[in-house]
Motif scaffolding. Structure first.
Motif, mmCIF file in Angstrom:
data_model
loop_
_atom_site.group_PDB
_atom_site.id
_atom_site.type_symbol
_atom_site.label_atom_id
_atom_site.label_comp_id
_atom_site.label_asym_id
_atom_site.label_seq_id
_atom_site.Cartn_x
_atom_site.Cartn_y
_atom_site.Cartn_z
ATOM 1 N N PHE B 83 0.855 -1.194 0.000
ATOM 2 C CA PHE B 83 0.000 0.000 0.000
ATOM 3 C C PHE B 83 0.889 1.242 0.000
ATOM 4 O O PHE B 83 2.083 1.156 0.320
ATOM 5 N N PRO B 84 0.338 2.400 -0.335
ATOM 6 C CA PRO B 84 1.176 3.604 -0.387
ATOM 7 C C PRO B 84 1.768 3.907 0.994
ATOM 8 O O PRO B 84 1.032 4.085 1.960
ATOM 9 N N GLY B 85 3.093 3.899 1.061
ATOM 10 C CA GLY B 85 3.769 4.210 2.324
ATOM 11 C C GLY B 85 4.281 2.994 3.064
ATOM 12 O O GLY B 85 4.889 3.131 4.125
ATOM 13 N N GLY B 86 4.032 1.787 2.515
ATOM 14 C CA GLY B 86 4.541 0.597 3.210
ATOM 15 C C GLY B 86 3.960 -0.685 2.677
ATOM 16 O O GLY B 86 3.308 -0.712 1.631
ATOM 17 N N MET B 197 -6.743 5.341 5.854
ATOM 18 C CA MET B 197 -7.266 5.862 4.600
ATOM 19 C C MET B 197 -6.364 5.515 3.408
ATOM 20 O O MET B 197 -6.855 5.387 2.287
ATOM 21 N N ALA B 198 -5.053 5.323 3.658
ATOM 22 C CA ALA B 198 -4.170 4.863 2.575
ATOM 23 C C ALA B 198 -4.610 3.479 2.104
ATOM 24 O O ALA B 198 -4.689 3.196 0.907
ATOM 25 N N ILE B 199 -4.933 2.613 3.081
ATOM 26 C CA ILE B 199 -5.391 1.257 2.757
ATOM 27 C C ILE B 199 -6.754 1.315 2.069
ATOM 28 O O ILE B 199 -6.978 0.661 1.038
ATOM 29 N N MET B 200 -7.675 2.084 2.633
ATOM 30 C CA MET B 200 -9.037 2.135 2.089
ATOM 31 C C MET B 200 -9.046 2.711 0.678
ATOM 32 O O MET B 200 -9.822 2.276 -0.174
ATOM 33 N N ALA B 201 -8.175 3.686 0.439
ATOM 34 C CA ALA B 201 -8.122 4.293 -0.894
ATOM 35 C C ALA B 201 -7.749 3.238 -1.928
ATOM 36 O O ALA B 201 -8.338 3.180 -3.013
ATOM 37 N N VAL B 202 -6.799 2.368 -1.590
ATOM 38 C CA VAL B 202 -6.415 1.303 -2.514
ATOM 39 C C VAL B 202 -7.561 0.308 -2.671
ATOM 40 O O VAL B 202 -7.937 -0.063 -3.782
ATOM 41 N N ARG B 203 -8.140 -0.101 -1.555
ATOM 42 C CA ARG B 203 -9.213 -1.104 -1.620
ATOM 43 C C ARG B 203 -10.407 -0.629 -2.421
ATOM 44 O O ARG B 203 -11.015 -1.382 -3.176
ATOM 45 N N GLU B 204 -10.765 0.646 -2.206
ATOM 46 C CA GLU B 204 -11.975 1.161 -2.843
ATOM 47 C C GLU B 204 -11.686 1.767 -4.212
ATOM 48 O O GLU B 204 -12.606 2.253 -4.866
ATOM 49 N N GLY B 205 -10.394 1.765 -4.579
ATOM 50 C CA GLY B 205 -10.037 2.336 -5.881
ATOM 51 C C GLY B 205 -10.296 3.827 -5.966
ATOM 52 O O GLY B 205 -10.619 4.363 -7.025
ATOM 53 N N LEU B 213 -0.418 8.713 1.967
ATOM 54 C CA LEU B 213 0.591 7.739 2.387
ATOM 55 C C LEU B 213 0.310 7.293 3.815
ATOM 56 O O LEU B 213 -0.027 8.113 4.673
ATOM 57 N N SER B 214 0.476 5.996 4.065
ATOM 58 C CA SER B 214 0.386 5.493 5.434
ATOM 59 C C SER B 214 1.388 6.224 6.314
ATOM 60 O O SER B 214 2.472 6.598 5.862
ATOM 61 N N ASP B 215 1.040 6.409 7.566
ATOM 62 C CA ASP B 215 1.963 7.041 8.523
ATOM 63 C C ASP B 215 2.888 6.017 9.177
ATOM 64 O O ASP B 215 3.625 6.360 10.111
ATOM 65 N N CYS B 216 2.837 4.769 8.697
ATOM 66 C CA CYS B 216 3.605 3.670 9.296
ATOM 67 C C CYS B 216 5.061 4.080 9.565
ATOM 68 O O CYS B 216 5.785 4.436 8.641
ATOM 69 N N ALA B 217 5.473 4.024 10.816
ATOM 70 C CA ALA B 217 6.828 4.465 11.202
ATOM 71 C C ALA B 217 7.178 3.910 12.574
ATOM 72 O O ALA B 217 6.286 3.624 13.379
ATOM 73 N N PRO B 218 8.476 3.773 12.857
ATOM 74 C CA PRO B 218 8.883 3.327 14.196
ATOM 75 C C PRO B 218 8.857 4.503 15.176
ATOM 76 O O PRO B 218 9.326 5.583 14.857
#
Lengths: 355, 355
Positions: B83-86, B197-205, B213-218
């Motif tokens: 997904f965007p960002g990870g 919302m990064a995930i949902m945007a991909v799923r829902e097209g 972008l996902s905020d995924c970070a350490p």
């Protein structure tokens, strides 16, 4: 290599498993044989390269302050979820307890990560949780942290359980393949093949005269008895996926030693032998969940045997062979008629989803 | 109760979730809302009862010799895998690193248990492994032990990853819901809702003007900066499944305190807000993978804010509310027009399989 257009390879890193050979993951990549070995060595070890992982033992031994800790993980995907002698919950606790014990650690804490499939009967989950509770109590460990995820119906298979384990190493030795020496004796803790055949009997609907029960059991008590007597094996290994033959092959390869054992010395119950013959399986490769080998200096073999035989989980312990300086990396076996042959690893697996 | 004939209940123990209510596991049981809470409280906590688990924090803190250790686990089942960002690999490393950081621990070691579905493209696996390698390096942790299982096609969903984590607690405080006090300030580390919302945007097209972008970070770096300055929060919590609202609700319930926050103080990027409106979602409940709250004594709030703002992952840190002695167990919010209302947990979930 055929990188898919939408999935470019990470920059500067080519997948080390040639796509022409295996473009997709196969069931055999999880079977404890050569393909799994290749996947782990070429992909995981290559990427996550560090001494603990490279030791290729049942768990990692790490130092934190003055504590020498053992840390291990296993995911359980066994089918069916309930089988004679246990269920996925018993297996998830004992499997990880045993991996810690095989590092010579005293197991202390477990984590529990569950992936539930939508539609799993709540009562099945409750039975599994109760089994985990009972198994943890029997092994003397606590389940201190957990996580629960649910996936859509058809995207899982009832329940998958991951347990990670934390234990403390209370001696100064390194119990691992690298410590194995020529001249060491190989002790087997009891008869083999019961876990795998208990599962297969259910799957194949085989009716035996009496039911084969899984040998699923916690091994930390027997190991603790050894350590408390000052008997520290060079290596311990439980005989899960791939069975006795694969465990010996992996140790011979990692330690660069030869291993020789005598087939008639390996106990196999009559019913297990019969079921194996019926299904065309070799008990040497069948998974166990409560059996292990101890590789010990020849001088301490008699005392080790005595201690193991005094503990119920290893009452049938026996010497099956020895470590040799010749043929490093190879396992050989003398069979019932005295012929010596090489015992190779299987390429894939004979029993998918056995744990 | 309707125990099925072939699945008798374990002797003397009735399933605590009435079969008449929920005879089967639902997707909502994994969604971070009330149903998941009920499952964990009535089933897992009831069975595995111990102080660490009962603390209901992101991980367990356990003493081994002179070492105070944090131990945590999480399974990742996110769809799509990339997904965007990870990707699921980034998530699996950062998610567990963050759970350790939320215990106030310095993350040291991770385990990695993979459940692969037969047919997973080898190249996808390689990309994920590379992501895990990069994420582990960025967070300063080592993946020291692992396990790989393969399930038949149609019995999994590409790949599920469990990571367990081990960290060391190097201060004498207890960072957990139980330490929260009335008067404490609630700091949020940045804008919310991007991962979900990064995930949902991909799923829902959905096509947005620019990609979310996902905020995924350490998060361990920012927490380490706080601890090194002697700033020990009363509680830390990352805002994963169920988002900010659910995290606050769980802390209020566990600590038996009231929590009040101001909605206009909670940063939400315009695009995230727009995507939420389009899909009928409330950003307060959307999952994040790189955002957290720090609940700190009022006196140390300014210094905490300063340290957090100096670290890139929490540069947008801000005070959003405070802990109150009134309405214990309840979260209230003042909205943009000044109305105060109760912020409840969702019953199930709005975004399945977001992590």
């Amino acid at each position: 290599m055929n990188p898919q257009p939408n999935h470019p390879l990470a920059e500067g890193s080519a997948c080390p498993i040639p796509f022409s050979d295996y473009p997709h993951v196969l069931l055999a990549h999880g079977g404890g044989g050569r393909l799994m070995d290749q996947l782990i060595a070429k992909m995981m070890l290559a990427a996550f390269d560090n001494p603990q992982l490279n030791a290729r033992h049942d768990g990692a031994v790490c130092q934190v302050n003055d504590a020498r800790l053992a840390f291990t993980t296993e995911s359980f995907v066994v089918r069916p979820l309930f089988f004679p002698g246990g269920d996925i919950g018993t297996l998830a606790v004992n499997g990880t307890v045993n991996d810690l014990a095989m590092c010579g650690a005293r197991p202390l804490f477990l984590s529990c990560g569950m992936i539930l499939e939508e539609g799993l009967p709540m009562n099945d989950l409750w039975r599994i949780v109760q089994s985990m509770k009972a198994a943890a109590a029997a092994a003397g460990v606590q389940i201190v942290t957990g996580d629960t995820k649910v996936v859509d119906k058809g995207k899982g298979d009832g329940i998958f359980i991951n347990t990670a384990g934390l234990g403390v190493v209370e001696h100064g030795q390194i119990i691992a393949p690298a410590s194995v020496q020529p001249g060491d004796q190989i002790l087997l803790s009891g008869d083999i093949g019961r876990h795998g055949m208990a599962i297969m009997a259910v799957r194949e609907g085989l009716a035996f005269e009496s039911t084969i029960l899984s040998d699923c059991a916690p091994l930390n008590g027997a190991v603790q008895d050894l350590l408390q007597r000052g008997l520290v094996p060079h290596c311990l290994r439980d005989l899960t996926r791939g069975g006795l033959a694969s465990a010996l092959a992996e140790i011979a390869e990692t330690a660069r030693v030869g291993i020789h054992f005598r087939q008639p010395a390996v106990p196999v119950e009559e019913e297990v032998q019969g079921a194996c013959e019926l299904l065309g399986l070799d008990p040497l490769y069948v998974a166990n969940e409560g059996r292990f080998i101890a590789i010990v200096p020849a001088a301490s073999a008699p005392a080790t045997l005595e201690v193991l035989r005094a503990h119920p989980v290893s009452a049938g312990a026996t010497v099956i062979g020895e470590v040799t300086a010749t043929s490093p990396g190879l396992v050989t076996m003398t069979n019932t008629v005295g012929t010596r042959r090489i015992v190779d690893r299987l390429s894939g697996e004979q029993l998918p989803r056995i744990c």
